[in-house]
Design a protein around this motif. Structure first.
Motif, PDB file in Angstrom:
ATOM      1  N   THR A   1       2.905  20.142  19.663  1.00  0.00           N
ATOM      2  CA  THR A   1       1.750  19.560  18.995  1.00  0.00           C
ATOM      3  C   THR A   1       2.249  18.799  17.771  1.00  0.00           C
ATOM      4  OG1 THR A   1       1.335  21.468  17.539  1.00  0.00           O
ATOM      5  CG2 THR A   1       0.334  21.515  19.737  1.00  0.00           C
ATOM      6  N   MET A   2       1.460  17.833  17.340  1.00  0.00           N
ATOM      7  CA  MET A   2       1.866  17.031  16.183  1.00  0.00           C
ATOM      8  C   MET A   2       0.634  16.561  15.429  1.00  0.00           C
ATOM      9  SD  MET A   2       3.944  13.395  15.945  1.00  0.00           S
ATOM     10  CE  MET A   2       2.496  12.417  16.349  1.00  0.00           C
ATOM     11  N   LEU A   3       0.697  16.674  14.120  1.00  0.00           N
ATOM     12  CA  LEU A   3      -0.316  16.087  13.256  1.00  0.00           C
ATOM     13  C   LEU A   3       0.407  15.259  12.201  1.00  0.00           C
ATOM     14  CD1 LEU A   3      -3.533  17.668  11.838  1.00  0.00           C
ATOM     15  CD2 LEU A   3      -2.031  16.361  10.318  1.00  0.00           C
TER      16      LEU A   3
ATOM     17  N   GLU B   1       0.825  -1.214   0.000  1.00  0.00           N
ATOM     18  CA  GLU B   1       0.000   0.000   0.000  1.00  0.00           C
ATOM     19  C   GLU B   1       0.862   1.267   0.000  1.00  0.00           C
ATOM     20  OE1 GLU B   1      -3.463   0.309  -0.006  1.00  0.00           O
ATOM     21  OE2 GLU B   1      -3.391  -1.819  -0.526  1.00  0.00           O
ATOM     22  N   LEU B   2       2.111   1.163   0.476  1.00  0.00           N
ATOM     23  CA  LEU B   2       2.974   2.336   0.563  1.00  0.00           C
ATOM     24  C   LEU B   2       3.369   2.873  -0.815  1.00  0.00           C
ATOM     25  CD1 LEU B   2       5.356   1.365   3.508  1.00  0.00           C
ATOM     26  CD2 LEU B   2       3.203   2.634   3.584  1.00  0.00           C
ATOM     27  N   TYR B   3       3.230   2.062  -1.856  1.00  0.00           N
ATOM     28  CA  TYR B   3       3.522   2.543  -3.207  1.00  0.00           C
ATOM     29  C   TYR B   3       2.579   3.680  -3.607  1.00  0.00           C
ATOM     30  CZ  TYR B   3       6.523  -1.518  -4.091  1.00  0.00           C
ATOM     31  OH  TYR B   3       7.522  -2.463  -4.053  1.00  0.00           O
ATOM     32  N   THR B   4       1.380   3.677  -3.029  1.00  0.00           N
ATOM     33  CA  THR B   4       0.382   4.690  -3.380  1.00  0.00           C
ATOM     34  C   THR B   4      -0.047   5.482  -2.140  1.00  0.00           C
ATOM     35  OG1 THR B   4      -1.332   2.968  -3.185  1.00  0.00           O
ATOM     36  CG2 THR B   4      -0.486   3.469  -5.392  1.00  0.00           C
ATOM     37  N   THR B   5       0.886   5.689  -1.231  1.00  0.00           N
ATOM     38  CA  THR B   5       0.614   6.452  -0.008  1.00  0.00           C
ATOM     39  C   THR B   5       1.707   7.491   0.187  1.00  0.00           C
ATOM     40  OG1 THR B   5      -0.440   4.542   1.057  1.00  0.00           O
ATOM     41  CG2 THR B   5       0.298   6.326   2.499  1.00  0.00           C
ATOM     42  N   ALA B   6       1.316   8.691   0.584  1.00  0.00           N
ATOM     43  CA  ALA B   6       2.276   9.729   0.949  1.00  0.00           C
ATOM     44  C   ALA B   6       1.926  10.245   2.335  1.00  0.00           C
ATOM     45  CB  ALA B   6       2.249  10.879  -0.058  1.00  0.00           C
ATOM     46  N   GLY B   7       2.935  10.502   3.145  1.00  0.00           N
ATOM     47  CA  GLY B   7       2.703  10.994   4.500  1.00  0.00           C
ATOM     48  C   GLY B   7       3.137  12.442   4.649  1.00  0.00           C
ATOM     49  N   VAL B   8       2.566  13.100   5.650  1.00  0.00           N
ATOM     50  CA  VAL B   8       2.968  14.461   5.990  1.00  0.00           C
ATOM     51  C   VAL B   8       3.006  14.584   7.510  1.00  0.00           C
ATOM     52  CG1 VAL B   8       0.565  15.243   5.743  1.00  0.00           C
ATOM     53  CG2 VAL B   8       2.412  16.904   5.822  1.00  0.00           C
ATOM     54  N   LEU B   9       4.081  15.158   8.016  1.00  0.00           N
ATOM     55  CA  LEU B   9       4.273  15.360   9.453  1.00  0.00           C
ATOM     56  C   LEU B   9       4.373  16.847   9.736  1.00  0.00           C
ATOM     57  CD1 LEU B   9       4.999  14.279  12.339  1.00  0.00           C
ATOM     58  CD2 LEU B   9       7.396  14.362  11.601  1.00  0.00           C
ATOM     59  N   LEU B  10       3.538  17.351  10.670  1.00  0.00           N
ATOM     60  CA  LEU B  10       3.617  18.731  11.135  1.00  0.00           C
ATOM     61  C   LEU B  10       3.833  18.729  12.643  1.00  0.00           C
ATOM     62  CD1 LEU B  10       2.016  19.163   8.362  1.00  0.00           C
ATOM     63  CD2 LEU B  10       1.173  21.257   9.414  1.00  0.00           C
ATOM     64  N   VAL B  11       4.800  19.513  13.086  1.00  0.00           N
ATOM     65  CA  VAL B  11       5.118  19.628  14.515  1.00  0.00           C
ATOM     66  C   VAL B  11       5.248  21.101  14.859  1.00  0.00           C
ATOM     67  CG1 VAL B  11       6.797  19.097  16.326  1.00  0.00           C
ATOM     68  CG2 VAL B  11       6.326  17.412  14.528  1.00  0.00           C
ATOM     69  N   ASP B  12       4.713  21.487  16.000  1.00  0.00           N
ATOM     70  CA  ASP B  12       4.844  22.862  16.492  1.00  0.00           C
ATOM     71  C   ASP B  12       5.280  22.799  17.948  1.00  0.00           C
ATOM     72  OD1 ASP B  12       4.726  25.500  17.151  1.00  0.00           O
ATOM     73  OD2 ASP B  12       2.612  25.799  16.643  1.00  0.00           O
TER      74      ASP B  12
END
Length: 360
Positions: free
Chosen positions: A204-206, A125-136
């Motif tokens: 914080t983290m999303l 499934e990772l072939y068609t998945t992208a992640g995003v990490l936001l931290v404050d």
């Protein structure tokens, strides 16, 4: 060597570590994404990162390894041979227990083999998945950047074992990061530190994952919730709050059922650990729809008038690429800060991050 030179070097080091390069932007069919961050100084407490699974990890090799283990786990260990893997070791232990029979060993081997087949499927499934990490991270400057760096490093250390063991990021992964930022009184006292020292590493983290069909799944620890802009209606859509689970910031809330609960200070006791029901979901239904992620330096999620201003900025740039929409929103946020400073001199510019995910 002067102190200012050392400080400047630390600033530059953290800036390079925390700012992703554009070459890491994942390319998914039908999805356009772009993020940018503006610190107060040389470096700040905001962090965003593209999680490009195909670029960062050898998915083919991991799938091959999982399939190899699925076959190997089914093979009985030849007599007199040392264990080849954890399954052999477990079966040997079972054989040493009273009442053992071969059926128990084969049941265990079948279960572990099946588990590896699922890992291989999830890795695919990772072939068609992208992640995003936001931290404050709380505050500004070097200390905040160090806290953000701690979250960043913990994230990437744990993700390696997650992919090997599960083939994907699981809810338990986030609980480990949460615990990493919690204050352990026992450990601090054992090191001879002041028990009354209430300093904490708070952020914080999303973290979210997007698929080509516009499906966005995310976990939120104290971060401002995403906004979804509809290209058809030209406005932010109302989202059912029941589908927007949000925990306290990292390090502030320890689950009651965690085995190390009594080792940590917690502002609030959560009834249970994070599970799959805490993963929120959004879907970009139509071409041009946008998920707007941001830090509180851009929008704190409460001011209705500012929400309308941000909505107008996106409406004015909705046909442009994600990069242009992102930069327009950041420019708007900086202009708003300039206007505030003219009215109240004590207002200080905060670190600002914007991340745009647009369905093509």
């Amino acid at each position: 060597m002067t102190s200012s030179y050392i400080d400047s070097g630390i600033d530059e080091y953290l800036r390079k570590r925390l700012m992703p390069v554009e070459g890491t932007i994942p390319h998914l069919p039908g999805i356009d994404m772009y993020g940018n961050s503006m610190p107060v100084g040389t470096v700040g407490g905001d962090l965003f990162e593209y999680i490009n699974f195909q670029q960062r990890y050898n998915i083919d090799a991991r799938i091959a390894h999982a399939l190899k283990l699925s076959r190997e786990y089914l093979e009985p260990l030849p007599a007199g041979q040392p264990p080849r893997n954890s399954v052999d070791d477990q079966v040997q232990w079972l054989e040493s227990r009273p009442g053992y029979n071969m059926a128990r060993g084969m049941e265990y081997r079948n279960a572990k083999s099946s588990e590896q087949l699922r890992v291989a499927e999830d890795l695919h499934e990772l072939y068609t998945t992208a992640g995003v990490l936001l931290v404050d991270a709380q505050g500004h400057g070097i200390i905040s950047a160090k806290i953000a760096s701690t979250v960043h490093d913990t994230f990437h250390a744990f993700i390696l074992s997650e992919l090997d063991q599960s083939g994907k990021i699981t809810p338990d992964f986030f609980e480990k990061i949460n615990l990493r930022l919690a204050q352990s009184v026992t450990a601090r006292n054992a090191l001879g530190r002041n028990a009354d020292d209430n300093s904490r590493e708070i952020a914080t983290m999303l973290y979210g994952e997007i698929r080509p069909d516009g499906h966005f799944r995310f976990v939120n620890f104290g971060h401002p919730p995403p906004l979804v802009f509809s290209a058809e209606y030209e406005r932010f859509m109302e989202i059912n709050k029941d589908h927007m689970v949000q925990f306290l910031a990292l390090g502030l809330e320890i689950p009651e059922d965690h085995p190390d609960r009594n080792k940590y200070l917690s502002m609030k006791i959560r009834q249970r650990q994070v599970n799959s029901s805490d993963v929120a979901e959004l879907t970009l239904m139509s071409p041009g729809d946008i998920v707007f992620l941001y830090s509180d330096g851009v929008y704190d999620g409460s001011d209705e008038e500012e929400r309308l201003h941000l909505e107008r900025v996106i409406r004015d740039h909705k046909k442009e690429p994600a990069r242009e929409i992102c930069n327009a929103l950041l420019q708007h946020a900086v202009k708003e800060d300039d206007n505030l400073r003219e009215i109240r001199e004590e207002d200080r510019i905060d670190d600002k991050t914007v991340f745009i995910i647009k369905r093509r």
